[in-house]
Write an enzyme that holds these catalytic residues in place. Structure first.
Site, mmCIF file in Angstrom:
data_model
loop_
_atom_site.group_PDB
_atom_site.id
_atom_site.type_symbol
_atom_site.label_atom_id
_atom_site.label_comp_id
_atom_site.label_asym_id
_atom_site.label_seq_id
_atom_site.Cartn_x
_atom_site.Cartn_y
_atom_site.Cartn_z
ATOM 1 N N ILE A 14 -2.926 -30.054 12.686
ATOM 2 C CA ILE A 14 -2.959 -30.586 14.057
ATOM 3 C C ILE A 14 -2.401 -32.013 14.081
ATOM 4 O O ILE A 14 -1.627 -32.385 14.967
ATOM 5 C CB ILE A 14 -4.406 -30.572 14.621
ATOM 6 N N LEU A 35 -3.522 -36.508 1.420
ATOM 7 C CA LEU A 35 -2.761 -35.302 1.040
ATOM 8 C C LEU A 35 -3.611 -34.295 0.250
ATOM 9 O O LEU A 35 -3.072 -33.479 -0.489
ATOM 10 C CB LEU A 35 -1.483 -35.679 0.258
ATOM 11 N N GLY A 38 -3.293 -31.809 3.159
ATOM 12 C CA GLY A 38 -2.086 -32.025 3.970
ATOM 13 C C GLY A 38 -0.819 -31.947 3.137
ATOM 14 O O GLY A 38 -0.870 -31.836 1.909
ATOM 15 N N LEU A 75 -8.128 -37.585 12.676
ATOM 16 C CA LEU A 75 -8.180 -36.148 12.373
ATOM 17 C C LEU A 75 -8.440 -35.862 10.899
ATOM 18 O O LEU A 75 -8.673 -34.716 10.531
ATOM 19 C CB LEU A 75 -6.868 -35.456 12.798
ATOM 20 N N ALA A 77 -10.126 -35.056 7.665
ATOM 21 C CA ALA A 77 -11.445 -34.470 7.466
ATOM 22 C C ALA A 77 -11.423 -33.535 6.277
ATOM 23 O O ALA A 77 -10.377 -33.001 5.911
ATOM 24 C CB ALA A 77 -11.865 -33.677 8.709
ATOM 25 N N TYR A 143 -20.477 -28.555 7.062
ATOM 26 C CA TYR A 143 -19.320 -29.049 7.824
ATOM 27 C C TYR A 143 -19.713 -29.371 9.273
ATOM 28 O O TYR A 143 -19.390 -30.439 9.801
ATOM 29 C CB TYR A 143 -18.195 -28.003 7.786
ATOM 30 N N LYS A 147 -19.820 -33.186 10.902
ATOM 31 C CA LYS A 147 -19.053 -33.517 12.109
ATOM 32 C C LYS A 147 -19.975 -34.089 13.192
ATOM 33 O O LYS A 147 -19.624 -35.016 13.920
ATOM 34 C CB LYS A 147 -18.322 -32.270 12.624
ATOM 35 N N LYS A 201 -8.144 -8.340 6.131
ATOM 36 C CA LYS A 201 -9.546 -7.937 6.309
ATOM 37 C C LYS A 201 -10.005 -8.429 7.673
ATOM 38 O O LYS A 201 -9.838 -9.626 7.972
ATOM 39 C CB LYS A 201 -10.409 -8.589 5.232
ATOM 40 N N ARG A 210 -13.780 -15.606 19.356
ATOM 41 C CA ARG A 210 -13.563 -17.042 19.227
ATOM 42 C C ARG A 210 -12.794 -17.520 20.447
ATOM 43 O O ARG A 210 -12.176 -16.731 21.161
ATOM 44 C CB ARG A 210 -12.725 -17.355 17.967
#
Ligand SMILES: NC(=O)c1ccc[n+]([C@@H]2O[C@H](COP(=O)([O-])OP(=O)(O)OC[C@H]3O[C@@H](n4cnc5c(N)ncnc54)[C@H](O)[C@@H]3O)[C@@H](O)[C@H]2O)c1
Length: 311
Positions: A14, A35, A38, A75, A77, A143, A147, A201, A210
């Site tokens: 993102i 990285l 990323g 962003l 994380a 997680y 957050k 799967k 979602r």
């Protein structure tokens, strides 16, 4: 001189799109990314990439003080639910301590921060659908917990400094540049299966739903939220089941491959859908891309990326 902006996690899926949008708006952009997940190749040439870990306060301070950003988009994380269960300490370091470091150093330059939190992993299984921001979080994973804690620091730092920091709770984001090599990102995973003629799967027998939101819509929301204080669900308010995603992508690929059905994995939610009314009212933002269109665009883009990588 151009206004400067910092994008942490700008080498991620993102974040790299946020970088492109800021460059198009005329910002001088600095990317801060270690990285770890990323890819430097995702970062536009016009942006400066500084490789550092946001947990390292001294290194972060030095860069932020030098750039003196007008806006920060946070962003970076540890973004994997599975990794968070295997190594909750590191998840906490990056998502809590790292977030505190970012909001603290940005605040010293008076820069507003937009923090990307999660809608999907925060509200838990008992929440009404679509879920509004007022619902008290009940995360099922480290997680989600980290957050939520990160959000608390962002809000507290906003209240105490008077700088308008924003929290954006994202739905399931999909689009070009999403890697198929994680546990999340079902659109990218399914696209890669179709590209390489493999059966995916479908966990929960394809029934889990979602709230899928196209990355371009998320980027416009994040840019709009900059300089606003508040907590906003950023999604579509539309529930789509996994089987439908697979069917739509198969149609886009023009392929018929029988998917394997499997049980839901531990810790996975059955349903998730976010109420986006508050973001629409407060930010004047609304998602533009319908899922069928977004999936077709994404499949076309991802197939090109897979082909380039396959060389
Ligand atoms: N993709 C989704 O559906 C989704 C949903 C909800 C929230 N989010 C949040 O949005 C943000 C971006 O997600 P994404 O899907 O682009 O993830 P991503 O993993 O592609 O990007 C995260 C980036 O942060 C960098 N990073 C990780 N730890 C770091 C550290 N300690 N210091 C500096 N950089 C670090 C990674 O190298 C990576 O480039 C994350 O905060 C994530 O939690 C994503």
């Amino acid at each position: 001189m151009a206004s400067s902006a910092i994008v942490t996690g700008g080498a991620g899926f993102i974040g790299s799109h946020v970088v492109d949008a800021l460059l198009a708006d005329g910002y001088a952009v600095t990317v801060i990314d270690d990285l770890s997940s990323g890819d430097a190749a995702r970062v536009a040439d016009a942006a400066e990439l500084v490789q550092l870990d946001i947990v390292d306060l001294q290194a972060l301070e030095a860069v932020v003080a030098q750039v003196k950003p007008r806006a920060v988009f946070h962003l970076a994380a540890q973004s994997s639910v599975v990794v968070s269960t295997q190594n909750p300490g590191r998840d906490c370091d990056v998502n809590v301590k790292g977030t505190l470091n970012v909001v603290d150093t940005a605040g010293r330059c008076g820069a507003p921060v937009v923090f990307t939190s999660t809608g999907g992993a925060l509200y838990g299984d008992e929440a009404p659908m679509p879920t509004g921001e007022e619902r008290i979080p009940a995360p099922l994973s480290p997680y989600g917990a980290s957050k939520w804690a990160g959000e608390a620091y962002v809000k507290t730092w906003s209240l105490s400094s008077g700088i308008p920091h924003a929290v954006c709770r994202l739905g399931n984001v999909y689009g070009p540049r999403q890697t198929p090599h994680g546990e999340a990102g079902v659109v990218s995973i399914f696209s890669h299966c179709l590209y390489s003629d493999r059966a995916p799967k479908l966990y929960g027998h394809g029934q889990p739903t979602r709230d899928y939101v196209y990355v371009g819509d998320v980027v416009s929301a994040l840019l709009t939220a900059s300089g606003r204080s508040g907590t906003y669900n950023i999604a579509t308010g539309v529930e789509t089941d996994v089987s439908t995603v697979w069917r739509e992508l198969s149609a886009a690929a023009g392929k018929e491959i029988e998917a394997e059905l499997a049980d839901l994995r531990p810790g996975e939610l059955m349903h998730s859908c976010l109420d986006v009314g508050f973001a629409e009212r407060e930010l004047g933002w609304r998602p533009e891309v319908a899922i069928a269109d977004g999936l077709r665009m994404t499949y076309t883009a991802l197939v090109e990326e897979f082909a380039v990588r396959a060389g």
